[in-house]
Design a protein around this motif. Structure first.
Motif, PDB file in Angstrom:
ATOM      1  N   ILE A  68     -24.627 -13.471  43.570  1.00 34.31           N
ATOM      2  CA  ILE A  68     -25.374 -14.292  42.613  1.00 34.31           C
ATOM      3  C   ILE A  68     -26.240 -13.388  41.739  1.00 34.31           C
ATOM      4  CG2 ILE A  68     -25.409 -16.438  43.941  1.00 34.31           C
ATOM      5  CD1 ILE A  68     -28.178 -15.710  44.986  1.00 34.31           C
ATOM      6  N   VAL A  69     -26.352 -13.785  40.471  1.00 36.13           N
ATOM      7  CA  VAL A  69     -27.241 -13.109  39.524  1.00 36.13           C
ATOM      8  C   VAL A  69     -28.354 -14.088  39.200  1.00 36.13           C
ATOM      9  CG1 VAL A  69     -27.467 -12.089  37.226  1.00 36.13           C
ATOM     10  CG2 VAL A  69     -25.352 -11.753  38.526  1.00 36.13           C
ATOM     11  N   LEU A  70     -29.594 -13.661  39.407  1.00 35.03           N
ATOM     12  CA  LEU A  70     -30.756 -14.510  39.168  1.00 35.03           C
ATOM     13  C   LEU A  70     -31.505 -14.010  37.943  1.00 35.03           C
ATOM     14  CD1 LEU A  70     -31.759 -14.590  42.897  1.00 35.03           C
ATOM     15  CD2 LEU A  70     -30.767 -16.485  41.613  1.00 35.03           C
ATOM     16  N   TYR A  71     -31.837 -14.949  37.041  1.00 34.40           N
ATOM     17  CA  TYR A  71     -32.545 -14.519  35.841  1.00 34.40           C
ATOM     18  C   TYR A  71     -33.548 -15.551  35.362  1.00 34.40           C
ATOM     19  CZ  TYR A  71     -29.718 -17.522  32.754  1.00 34.40           C
ATOM     20  OH  TYR A  71     -29.134 -18.592  32.124  1.00 34.40           O
ATOM     21  N   CYS A  72     -34.472 -15.048  34.563  1.00 33.85           N
ATOM     22  CA  CYS A  72     -35.516 -15.837  33.915  1.00 33.85           C
ATOM     23  C   CYS A  72     -35.486 -15.428  32.433  1.00 33.85           C
ATOM     24  CB  CYS A  72     -36.849 -15.514  34.592  1.00 33.85           C
ATOM     25  SG  CYS A  72     -38.193 -16.622  34.131  1.00 33.85           S
ATOM     26  N   ASP A  73     -36.617 -15.491  31.751  1.00 34.42           N
ATOM     27  CA  ASP A  73     -36.660 -15.117  30.334  1.00 34.42           C
ATOM     28  C   ASP A  73     -36.562 -13.620  30.091  1.00 34.42           C
ATOM     29  OD1 ASP A  73     -36.875 -17.627  29.136  1.00 34.42           O
ATOM     30  OD2 ASP A  73     -39.030 -17.687  29.418  1.00 34.42           O
ATOM     31  N   SER A  74     -37.475 -12.874  30.722  1.00 33.39           N
ATOM     32  CA  SER A  74     -37.601 -11.450  30.400  1.00 33.39           C
ATOM     33  C   SER A  74     -38.457 -10.765  31.459  1.00 33.39           C
ATOM     34  CB  SER A  74     -38.263 -11.295  29.028  1.00 33.39           C
ATOM     35  OG  SER A  74     -39.615 -11.741  29.092  1.00 33.39           O
ATOM     36  N   GLU A  75     -38.861  -9.538  31.152  1.00 32.33           N
ATOM     37  CA  GLU A  75     -39.694  -8.754  32.063  1.00 32.33           C
ATOM     38  C   GLU A  75     -41.081  -9.359  32.279  1.00 32.33           C
ATOM     39  OE1 GLU A  75     -38.213  -7.460  29.346  1.00 32.33           O
ATOM     40  OE2 GLU A  75     -36.903  -5.839  30.016  1.00 32.33           O
ATOM     41  N   VAL A  76     -41.480 -10.284  31.427  1.00 33.24           N
ATOM     42  CA  VAL A  76     -42.794 -10.907  31.602  1.00 33.24           C
ATOM     43  C   VAL A  76     -42.709 -12.213  32.386  1.00 33.24           C
ATOM     44  CG1 VAL A  76     -43.815  -9.826  29.563  1.00 33.24           C
ATOM     45  CG2 VAL A  76     -42.746 -12.072  29.360  1.00 33.24           C
ATOM     46  N   CYS A  77     -41.556 -12.489  32.956  1.00 26.90           N
ATOM     47  CA  CYS A  77     -41.371 -13.692  33.773  1.00 26.90           C
ATOM     48  C   CYS A  77     -41.055 -13.264  35.205  1.00 26.90           C
ATOM     49  CB  CYS A  77     -40.225 -14.539  33.209  1.00 26.90           C
ATOM     50  SG  CYS A  77     -39.882 -15.994  34.205  1.00 26.90           S
ATOM     51  N   PRO A  78     -41.970 -13.469  36.134  1.00 29.37           N
ATOM     52  CA  PRO A  78     -41.745 -13.038  37.516  1.00 29.37           C
ATOM     53  C   PRO A  78     -40.879 -13.998  38.345  1.00 29.37           C
ATOM     54  CG  PRO A  78     -43.921 -13.983  37.325  1.00 29.37           C
ATOM     55  CD  PRO A  78     -43.332 -13.971  35.931  1.00 29.37           C
ATOM     56  N   GLN A 106     -25.430 -10.381  48.439  1.00 32.68           N
ATOM     57  CA  GLN A 106     -25.169  -9.750  47.139  1.00 32.68           C
ATOM     58  C   GLN A 106     -26.024 -10.428  46.071  1.00 32.68           C
ATOM     59  OE1 GLN A 106     -20.953  -8.722  46.235  1.00 32.68           O
ATOM     60  NE2 GLN A 106     -20.542 -10.001  48.025  1.00 32.68           N
ATOM     61  N   VAL A 107     -27.290 -10.064  46.043  1.00 28.26           N
ATOM     62  CA  VAL A 107     -28.237 -10.642  45.104  1.00 28.26           C
ATOM     63  C   VAL A 107     -28.476  -9.640  43.984  1.00 28.26           C
ATOM     64  CG1 VAL A 107     -30.574 -11.525  44.775  1.00 28.26           C
ATOM     65  CG2 VAL A 107     -29.344 -11.988  46.920  1.00 28.26           C
ATOM     66  N   TYR A 108     -28.218 -10.075  42.760  1.00 28.17           N
ATOM     67  CA  TYR A 108     -28.455  -9.241  41.577  1.00 28.17           C
ATOM     68  C   TYR A 108     -29.636  -9.819  40.810  1.00 28.17           C
ATOM     69  CZ  TYR A 108     -23.933  -7.307  42.716  1.00 28.17           C
ATOM     70  OH  TYR A 108     -22.889  -6.714  43.375  1.00 28.17           O
ATOM     71  N   TYR A 109     -30.629  -8.969  40.601  1.00 24.93           N
ATOM     72  CA  TYR A 109     -31.877  -9.339  39.931  1.00 24.93           C
ATOM     73  C   TYR A 109     -31.779  -8.859  38.481  1.00 24.93           C
ATOM     74  CZ  TYR A 109     -36.894  -8.487  38.866  1.00 24.93           C
ATOM     75  OH  TYR A 109     -38.136  -8.411  38.295  1.00 24.93           O
ATOM     76  N   PHE A 110     -31.556  -9.802  37.569  1.00 23.02           N
ATOM     77  CA  PHE A 110     -31.411  -9.499  36.136  1.00 23.02           C
ATOM     78  C   PHE A 110     -32.806  -9.575  35.516  1.00 23.02           C
ATOM     79  CE2 PHE A 110     -29.314 -11.213  31.987  1.00 23.02           C
ATOM     80  CZ  PHE A 110     -29.587 -10.018  31.343  1.00 23.02           C
ATOM     81  N   ARG A 111     -33.550  -8.495  35.641  1.00 18.04           N
ATOM     82  CA  ARG A 111     -34.970  -8.463  35.272  1.00 18.04           C
ATOM     83  C   ARG A 111     -35.211  -8.734  33.795  1.00 18.04           C
ATOM     84  NH1 ARG A 111     -38.832  -4.475  33.624  1.00 18.04           N
ATOM     85  NH2 ARG A 111     -40.894  -4.996  34.435  1.00 18.04           N
ATOM     86  N   SER A 112     -34.406  -8.163  32.911  1.00 24.33           N
ATOM     87  CA  SER A 112     -34.641  -8.342  31.468  1.00 24.33           C
ATOM     88  C   SER A 112     -34.222  -9.727  30.987  1.00 24.33           C
ATOM     89  CB  SER A 112     -33.955  -7.242  30.661  1.00 24.33           C
ATOM     90  OG  SER A 112     -32.589  -7.165  30.977  1.00 24.33           O
ATOM     91  N   GLY A 113     -33.417 -10.430  31.751  1.00 20.82           N
ATOM     92  CA  GLY A 113     -33.151 -11.846  31.584  1.00 20.82           C
ATOM     93  C   GLY A 113     -32.514 -12.342  30.298  1.00 20.82           C
ATOM     94  N   TYR A 114     -32.770 -13.626  30.066  1.00 24.69           N
ATOM     95  CA  TYR A 114     -32.106 -14.346  28.981  1.00 24.69           C
ATOM     96  C   TYR A 114     -32.366 -13.738  27.611  1.00 24.69           C
ATOM     97  CZ  TYR A 114     -30.902 -17.967  25.657  1.00 24.69           C
ATOM     98  OH  TYR A 114     -30.374 -18.635  24.587  1.00 24.69           O
ATOM     99  N   PHE A 115     -33.571 -13.279  27.334  1.00 28.16           N
ATOM    100  CA  PHE A 115     -33.857 -12.735  25.999  1.00 28.16           C
ATOM    101  C   PHE A 115     -33.013 -11.500  25.716  1.00 28.16           C
ATOM    102  CE2 PHE A 115     -38.419 -14.658  25.983  1.00 28.16           C
ATOM    103  CZ  PHE A 115     -37.887 -15.893  25.667  1.00 28.16           C
ATOM    104  N   ALA A 116     -32.831 -10.630  26.709  1.00 24.94           N
ATOM    105  CA  ALA A 116     -31.990  -9.443  26.526  1.00 24.94           C
ATOM    106  C   ALA A 116     -30.534  -9.861  26.315  1.00 24.94           C
ATOM    107  CB  ALA A 116     -32.110  -8.517  27.729  1.00 24.94           C
TER     108      ALA A 116
END
Length: 146
Positions: A86-96, A112-122
């Motif tokens: 799974i890939v988990l995401y939020c908006d961007s680096e300013v969203c914890p 298998q957890v993927y943390y998409f830190r830069s998120g939707y905006f990127a």
């Protein structure tokens, strides 16, 4: 125009409960936008943990919407295979929220957890496939009363 919209969204989000997301989450793999796109092309499940309003404005094409403070907890149920990537995401680096979601998923035994830190905006900035509203979105089957 796209950059102006992105800048506006960043400013809007940064003024509301903004906190920088951690660089890493123990037990999860942090991925950038290019790596996330590769996972998307492989058919890995993307989970958007943002509030419904932000989801409706736009999201990764084919993502599942499980708001962190809502239906995300259904992932703890045994019906979800723990070996599923799974890939988990939020908006961007300013969203914890995506980091918090990754911590929970790892705690629930997902392997298998993927943390998409830069998120939707990127994702949006790179003009990768997008969905809007409920269009092109996978819907979770959540039992009534939840």
């Amino acid at each position: 125009m796209r950059c102006s919209l992105l800048l506006f969204c960043l400013l809007l989000v940064s003024g509301v409960d903004a906190a920088e997301a951690p660089l890493v989450v123990k037990g999860a793999t942090t991925v950038n936008a290019i790596q996330a796109r590769q996972l998307h092309e492989l058919g890995v499940l993307f989970i958007d943990v943002r509030p419904a309003r932000e989801w409706a404005w736009g999201h990764v094409h084919g993502a599942l919407h499980l708001e962190l403070n809502g239906h995300f907890a259904t992932l703890a149920e045994p019906a979800w295979p723990r070996s599923m990537p799974i890939v988990l995401y939020c908006d961007s680096e300013v969203c914890p929220h995506s980091a918090q979601a990754a911590q929970r998923a790892v705690g629930w035994g997902f392997q298998q957890v993927y943390y998409f830190r830069s998120g939707y905006f990127a994702w949006q900035l790179l003009d990768f496939p997008l969905g809007k509203g409920r269009e092109n979105a996978m819907l979770a089957l959540i039992p009534e009363g939840r």
